[in-house]
Design an enzyme around this catalytic site. Structure first.
Site, short mmCIF file in Angstrom:
data_model
loop_
_atom_site.label_atom_id
_atom_site.label_comp_id
_atom_site.label_asym_id
_atom_site.label_seq_id
_atom_site.Cartn_x
_atom_site.Cartn_y
_atom_site.Cartn_z
N ILE A 185 0.91 -1.14 0.00
CA ILE A 185 0.00 0.00 0.00
C ILE A 185 0.95 1.20 0.00
O ILE A 185 1.51 1.55 1.03
CB ILE A 185 -0.92 0.02 1.23
N PRO A 186 1.20 1.79 -1.18
CA PRO A 186 2.31 2.73 -1.35
C PRO A 186 2.03 4.14 -0.79
O PRO A 186 1.96 5.13 -1.52
CB PRO A 186 2.52 2.75 -2.86
N CYS A 187 1.93 4.21 0.53
CA CYS A 187 1.63 5.49 1.18
C CYS A 187 2.71 6.54 0.91
O CYS A 187 2.44 7.74 1.01
CB CYS A 187 1.42 5.28 2.68
N HIS A 188 3.90 6.11 0.52
CA HIS A 188 4.97 7.07 0.21
C HIS A 188 4.66 7.90 -1.03
O HIS A 188 5.26 8.93 -1.24
CB HIS A 188 6.31 6.34 0.05
N ARG A 189 3.70 7.48 -1.83
CA ARG A 189 3.34 8.21 -3.05
C ARG A 189 2.34 9.33 -2.81
O ARG A 189 1.94 10.02 -3.73
CB ARG A 189 2.79 7.23 -4.08
#
Length: 175
Positions: free
Chosen positions: A133-137
């Site tokens: 879940i690419p929360c860094h994006r």
């Protein structure tokens, strides 16, 4: 709850992957290990983590991501728990492709709740399955690099690794 735990070396430090039942239940950097355990215990109560190499093939997919296969984590099944709102946020964040970013407000608007950018930020910050879940994006309204549980230097590195571009990419990498 019994889960399998693997420790995976990465360019940003060791990662801890907790999996079971064919799904990833947690993925954190090892220096956030207490956060991983707290998240798992909040969802399942008592948790037993048993060491395992490459549970369900997920560690191999994570290693492929680190080697540059940016699509390797796409479609990895996750069980992040969370409230219905958090799950909606995390599902929307999973739609952000490698190299792209979206602002918290854009995520909120895509959920039909344009005034919920702070709630999106809180949900994003509670993501227990980083990278998949690419929360860094997810970034600030002006494309600024903002909070990341793994630390802003890691967020910056991840976005550079993925070739972040577009209206926010250059600002993110300079921040």
């Amino acid at each position: 709850m019994d889960l399998l735990l693997d420790e995976i070396e990465s360019p940003l430090g060791v990662m801890l992957l907790a999996a079971g039942g064919g799904m990833v239940h947690g993925l954190e950097f090892a220096d956030n290990g207490p956060r991983l355990r707290a998240s798992l215990e909040a969802r399942y109560g008592a948790v037993t983590l048993r060491s395992a190499a490459d549970p369900h093939g997920f560690s191999g997919r994570l290693r492929a991501y680190w080697r540059g296969d940016l699509g390797a984590l796409s479609g990895v099944p996750v069980e992040p728990g969370g409230t219905p709102f958090q799950r909606r946020v995390w599902a929307e964040v999973q739609r952000i492709l490698p190299g792209a970013t979206r602002a918290y407000g854009e995520v909120a608007a895509s959920l039909g709740q344009p005034s919920a950018s702070r709630a999106v930020g809180l949900a994003n910050g509670r993501n227990p399955v980083c990278l998949v879940i690419p929360c860094h994006r997810v970034v600030g309204a002006r494309g600024d690099l903002t909070g990341y549980a793994g630390g802003l230097p890691r967020k910056r590195w991840l976005l550079a690794h993925e070739g972040a571009s577009g209206k926010t990419g250059a600002r993110l990498l300079r921040s």
